[in-house]
Write an enzyme that holds these catalytic residues in place. Structure first.
Site, PDB file in Angstrom:
ATOM      1  N   ASP A   9      22.401  22.647 -13.628  1.00 12.26           N
ATOM      2  CA  ASP A   9      21.713  21.868 -12.607  1.00 12.26           C
ATOM      3  C   ASP A   9      20.500  22.712 -12.162  1.00 12.26           C
ATOM      4  O   ASP A   9      20.451  23.921 -12.434  1.00 12.26           O
ATOM      5  CB  ASP A   9      22.680  21.628 -11.437  1.00 12.26           C
ATOM      6  CG  ASP A   9      22.022  20.945 -10.267  1.00 12.26           C
ATOM      7  OD1 ASP A   9      21.298  19.957 -10.486  1.00 12.26           O
ATOM      8  OD2 ASP A   9      22.222  21.399  -9.115  1.00 12.26           O
ATOM      9  N   LEU A  10      19.530  22.098 -11.513  1.00 12.31           N
ATOM     10  CA  LEU A  10      18.331  22.851 -11.102  1.00 12.31           C
ATOM     11  C   LEU A  10      18.384  23.259  -9.626  1.00 12.31           C
ATOM     12  O   LEU A  10      18.506  24.443  -9.300  1.00 12.31           O
ATOM     13  CB  LEU A  10      17.080  21.997 -11.351  1.00 12.31           C
ATOM     14  CG  LEU A  10      15.762  22.610 -10.861  1.00 12.31           C
ATOM     15  CD1 LEU A  10      15.364  23.805 -11.720  1.00 12.31           C
ATOM     16  CD2 LEU A  10      14.642  21.568 -10.863  1.00 12.31           C
ATOM     17  N   ASP A  11      18.304  22.234  -8.755  1.00 15.45           N
ATOM     18  CA  ASP A  11      18.201  22.504  -7.317  1.00 15.45           C
ATOM     19  C   ASP A  11      19.500  23.106  -6.794  1.00 15.45           C
ATOM     20  O   ASP A  11      20.561  22.499  -6.909  1.00 15.45           O
ATOM     21  CB  ASP A  11      17.893  21.193  -6.570  1.00 15.45           C
ATOM     22  CG  ASP A  11      16.549  20.601  -6.990  1.00 15.45           C
ATOM     23  OD1 ASP A  11      15.547  21.314  -6.901  1.00 15.45           O
ATOM     24  OD2 ASP A  11      16.515  19.430  -7.407  1.00 15.45           O
ATOM     25  N   THR A  17      15.545  24.880  -3.687  1.00 15.02           N
ATOM     26  CA  THR A  17      14.530  23.918  -3.246  1.00 15.02           C
ATOM     27  C   THR A  17      15.003  23.097  -2.050  1.00 15.02           C
ATOM     28  O   THR A  17      14.230  22.313  -1.506  1.00 15.02           O
ATOM     29  CB  THR A  17      14.200  22.943  -4.396  1.00 15.02           C
ATOM     30  OG1 THR A  17      15.429  22.607  -5.011  1.00 15.02           O
ATOM     31  CG2 THR A  17      13.251  23.546  -5.396  1.00 15.02           C
ATOM     32  N   LYS A  45      22.114  16.895  -1.026  1.00 19.01           N
ATOM     33  CA  LYS A  45      22.107  17.775  -2.200  1.00 19.01           C
ATOM     34  C   LYS A  45      22.720  17.067  -3.402  1.00 19.01           C
ATOM     35  O   LYS A  45      23.826  16.515  -3.302  1.00 19.01           O
ATOM     36  CB  LYS A  45      22.864  19.072  -1.900  1.00 19.01           C
ATOM     37  CG  LYS A  45      22.096  19.979  -0.949  1.00 19.01           C
ATOM     38  CD  LYS A  45      22.777  21.314  -0.746  1.00 19.01           C
ATOM     39  CE  LYS A  45      21.926  22.187   0.163  1.00 19.01           C
ATOM     40  NZ  LYS A  45      22.607  23.431   0.534  1.00 19.01           N
ATOM     41  N   GLY A  46      22.015  17.063  -4.499  1.00 25.59           N
ATOM     42  CA  GLY A  46      22.508  16.435  -5.727  1.00 25.59           C
ATOM     43  C   GLY A  46      22.337  14.923  -5.734  1.00 25.59           C
ATOM     44  O   GLY A  46      22.683  14.258  -6.698  1.00 25.59           O
ATOM     45  N   ARG A  49      16.573  10.721  -5.074  1.00 21.57           N
ATOM     46  CA  ARG A  49      15.584  10.495  -4.004  1.00 21.57           C
ATOM     47  C   ARG A  49      15.796   9.124  -3.346  1.00 21.57           C
ATOM     48  O   ARG A  49      15.780   8.988  -2.119  1.00 21.57           O
ATOM     49  CB  ARG A  49      14.181  10.582  -4.609  1.00 21.57           C
ATOM     50  CG  ARG A  49      13.073  10.673  -3.574  1.00 21.57           C
ATOM     51  CD  ARG A  49      11.715  10.638  -4.252  1.00 21.57           C
ATOM     52  NE  ARG A  49      11.629  11.541  -5.390  1.00 21.57           N
ATOM     53  CZ  ARG A  49      10.722  11.455  -6.357  1.00 21.57           C
ATOM     54  NH1 ARG A  49       9.806  10.505  -6.326  1.00 21.57           N
ATOM     55  NH2 ARG A  49      10.711  12.313  -7.367  1.00 21.57           N
ATOM     56  N   SER A 114      19.563  17.543 -14.335  1.00 17.83           N
ATOM     57  CA  SER A 114      19.215  17.461 -12.908  1.00 17.83           C
ATOM     58  C   SER A 114      18.905  16.042 -12.473  1.00 17.83           C
ATOM     59  O   SER A 114      18.374  15.252 -13.253  1.00 17.83           O
ATOM     60  CB  SER A 114      17.979  18.346 -12.658  1.00 17.83           C
ATOM     61  OG  SER A 114      17.430  18.088 -11.385  1.00 17.83           O
ATOM     62  N   ALA A 115      19.202  15.745 -11.203  1.00 14.59           N
ATOM     63  CA  ALA A 115      18.854  14.438 -10.637  1.00 14.59           C
ATOM     64  C   ALA A 115      17.372  14.353 -10.283  1.00 14.59           C
ATOM     65  O   ALA A 115      16.850  13.280 -10.022  1.00 14.59           O
ATOM     66  CB  ALA A 115      19.685  14.203  -9.370  1.00 14.59           C
ATOM     67  N   SER A 116      16.698  15.499 -10.285  1.00 13.18           N
ATOM     68  CA  SER A 116      15.306  15.530  -9.818  1.00 13.18           C
ATOM     69  C   SER A 116      14.327  14.990 -10.852  1.00 13.18           C
ATOM     70  O   SER A 116      14.410  15.309 -12.033  1.00 13.18           O
ATOM     71  CB  SER A 116      14.908  16.965  -9.461  1.00 13.18           C
ATOM     72  OG  SER A 116      13.523  17.006  -9.182  1.00 13.18           O
ATOM     73  N   ASN A 118      11.321  15.847 -10.537  1.00 15.73           N
ATOM     74  CA  ASN A 118      10.322  16.925 -10.535  1.00 15.73           C
ATOM     75  C   ASN A 118      10.816  18.161 -11.293  1.00 15.73           C
ATOM     76  O   ASN A 118      10.231  19.242 -11.170  1.00 15.73           O
ATOM     77  CB  ASN A 118      10.000  17.325  -9.094  1.00 15.73           C
ATOM     78  CG  ASN A 118       9.380  16.184  -8.307  1.00 15.73           C
ATOM     79  OD1 ASN A 118       8.357  15.631  -8.711  1.00 15.73           O
ATOM     80  ND2 ASN A 118      10.004  15.801  -7.200  1.00 15.73           N
ATOM     81  N   LYS A 145      24.708  11.214 -10.585  1.00 15.84           N
ATOM     82  CA  LYS A 145      25.961  11.947 -10.409  1.00 15.84           C
ATOM     83  C   LYS A 145      26.659  11.360  -9.177  1.00 15.84           C
ATOM     84  O   LYS A 145      25.978  11.008  -8.233  1.00 15.84           O
ATOM     85  CB  LYS A 145      25.667  13.440 -10.156  1.00 15.84           C
ATOM     86  CG  LYS A 145      24.903  14.140 -11.281  1.00 15.84           C
ATOM     87  CD  LYS A 145      24.430  15.522 -10.813  1.00 15.84           C
ATOM     88  CE  LYS A 145      23.485  16.150 -11.826  1.00 15.84           C
ATOM     89  NZ  LYS A 145      22.902  17.437 -11.378  1.00 15.84           N
ATOM     90  N   GLU A 169      26.944  23.898 -11.442  1.00 13.38           N
ATOM     91  CA  GLU A 169      26.562  22.911 -10.414  1.00 13.38           C
ATOM     92  C   GLU A 169      26.822  23.424  -8.999  1.00 13.38           C
ATOM     93  O   GLU A 169      27.811  24.116  -8.766  1.00 13.38           O
ATOM     94  CB  GLU A 169      27.438  21.664 -10.593  1.00 13.38           C
ATOM     95  CG  GLU A 169      26.745  20.490 -11.214  1.00 13.38           C
ATOM     96  CD  GLU A 169      25.681  19.841 -10.338  1.00 13.38           C
ATOM     97  OE1 GLU A 169      25.586  20.146  -9.133  1.00 13.38           O
ATOM     98  OE2 GLU A 169      24.931  19.022 -10.878  1.00 13.38           O
ATOM     99  N   ASP A 170      25.955  23.037  -8.068  1.00 17.25           N
ATOM    100  CA  ASP A 170      26.186  23.415  -6.664  1.00 17.25           C
ATOM    101  C   ASP A 170      26.619  22.224  -5.812  1.00 17.25           C
ATOM    102  O   ASP A 170      26.908  22.400  -4.629  1.00 17.25           O
ATOM    103  CB  ASP A 170      24.910  24.006  -6.042  1.00 17.25           C
ATOM    104  CG  ASP A 170      23.848  22.952  -5.814  1.00 17.25           C
ATOM    105  OD1 ASP A 170      23.592  22.163  -6.751  1.00 17.25           O
ATOM    106  OD2 ASP A 170      23.286  22.901  -4.707  1.00 17.25           O
TER     107      ASP A 170
HETATM  108  C1  BG6 Z   1      18.569  16.944  -6.677  1.00 18.25           C
HETATM  109  C2  BG6 Z   1      18.506  17.526  -5.282  1.00 18.25           C
HETATM  110  O1  BG6 Z   1      18.606  17.960  -7.645  1.00 18.25           O
HETATM  111  O2  BG6 Z   1      17.405  16.138  -6.906  1.00 18.25           O
HETATM  112  C3  BG6 Z   1      18.386  16.430  -4.260  1.00 18.25           C
HETATM  113  O3  BG6 Z   1      19.683  18.292  -5.051  1.00 18.25           O
HETATM  114  C4  BG6 Z   1      17.171  15.565  -4.562  1.00 18.25           C
HETATM  115  O4  BG6 Z   1      18.306  16.985  -2.968  1.00 18.25           O
HETATM  116  C5  BG6 Z   1      17.278  15.047  -5.994  1.00 18.25           C
HETATM  117  O5  BG6 Z   1      17.098  14.472  -3.644  1.00 18.25           O
HETATM  118  C6  BG6 Z   1      16.050  14.227  -6.405  1.00 18.25           C
HETATM  119  O6  BG6 Z   1      14.933  15.062  -6.461  1.00 18.25           O
HETATM  120  P1  BG6 Z   1      13.434  14.576  -6.612  1.00 18.25           P
HETATM  121  O7  BG6 Z   1      12.695  15.866  -6.917  1.00 18.25           O
HETATM  122  O8  BG6 Z   1      13.389  13.630  -7.764  1.00 18.25           O
HETATM  123  O9  BG6 Z   1      13.032  13.948  -5.340  1.00 18.25           O
HETATM  124 MG    MG Z   2      21.983  20.898  -7.161  1.00 19.77          MG
END
Ligand code: BG6
Ligand code: MG
Length: 223
Positions: A9-11, A17, A45-46, A49, A114-116, A118, A145, A169-170
């Site tokens: 996982d990233l964040d 972050t 967290k996780g 958005r 990752s769910a992000s 970014n 997730k 994973e956190d």
């Molecule tokens: C997860 C974070 O990795 O990504 C969440 O833990 C965040 O807090 C989610 O909301 C989505 O991220 P992003 O960068 O697409 O807004």
């Molecule tokens: Mg995370």
């Protein structure tokens, strides 16, 4: 020798972050007159958005048009991106690079899950992008997730069977996703929150090479 796939996982695992996400959500919450604390941010967290904004609006008892919703989503992300512009490798969490180097030296296939949305630019900023053979981020998945989709896509792209994958994973939702996918789960953070994980560590400084060797060897025990 069969090689396992390592999925990170990233964040909260590779970089911290959460504070930047918090600042961006807090700014929007203040604008909307919704009380939002660091404790509330724990629940984000996780979480994707879109789902985070849904939760925030539920907290404030607000229901809005899709246009307004998308406008706030974009605003939050613009603020978040402005907070992370100066991010560099000093923000990599302790001993993460040591673990990635050890695995890379052994030719272990590695993925980011990752769910992000970014994830890629952040990995570029902290100069860790070259470590990963595969990136599966929030742009690549349709189910968040604890659905195991993100990790199953990562395993498939790595060319490694799900049961031979290890996930770091956190977030509890991430541990649940890994467990549902029949992968080995490693919780990073509060062991009482992540007790569903197969292994628990507060951070990467607690992970030694012997443990990594054990995880690598485990893949060879599975027929
Ligand atoms: C997860 C974070 O990795 O990504 C969440 O833990 C965040 O807090 C989610 O909301 C989505 O991220 P992003 O960068 O697409 O807004
Ligand atoms: Mg995370």
């Amino acid at each position: 020798m069969k090689k396992p796939g390592f999925i990170f996982d990233l964040d909260g695992v590779i970089v911290d972050t959460a504070k930047y996400h918090y600042m961006a959500w807090k700014k929007l919450a203040d604008e909307l007159g919704i009380s939002f604390t660091e404790e509330d941010n724990e629940n984000f967290k996780g979480v994707s958005r879109k789902r985070c904004l849904e939760i925030l609006l539920e907290m404030g008892g607000l229901s809005v048009s899709p246009e307004q919703f998308n406008g706030w989503l974009a605003e939050k992300n613009e603020d978040y991106l402005s907070y992370i512009t100066g991010m560099d490798e000093t923000e990599i969490l302790p001993d993460v690079t040591k673990v990635l180097d050890y695995l890379k030296d052994r030719g272990i296939p590695m993925a980011l899950g990752s769910a992000s949305k970014n994830a890629k630019p952040i990995l570029e900023k902290v100069k860790l992008l070259p470590y990963f053979d595969v990136i599966v981020d929030g742009n690549a998945v349709s189910k968040a997730k604890p659905d195991p989709e993100v990790f199953l896509i990562a395993a498939e792209k790595l060319g490694v069977g799900a049961t031979d994958c290890v996930v770091f994973e956190d977030a509890l939702a991430g541990i649940e996703a890994a467990n549902t996918a029949h992968m080995t789960s490693v919780g990073i953070g509060d062991g009482s929150v992540l007790s569903a994980a197969d292994y628990n560590f507060v951070d990467f400084t607690e992970i030694d090479f012997g443990f990594l060797d054990h995880l690598i060897a485990k893949a060879n025990l599975v027929p």
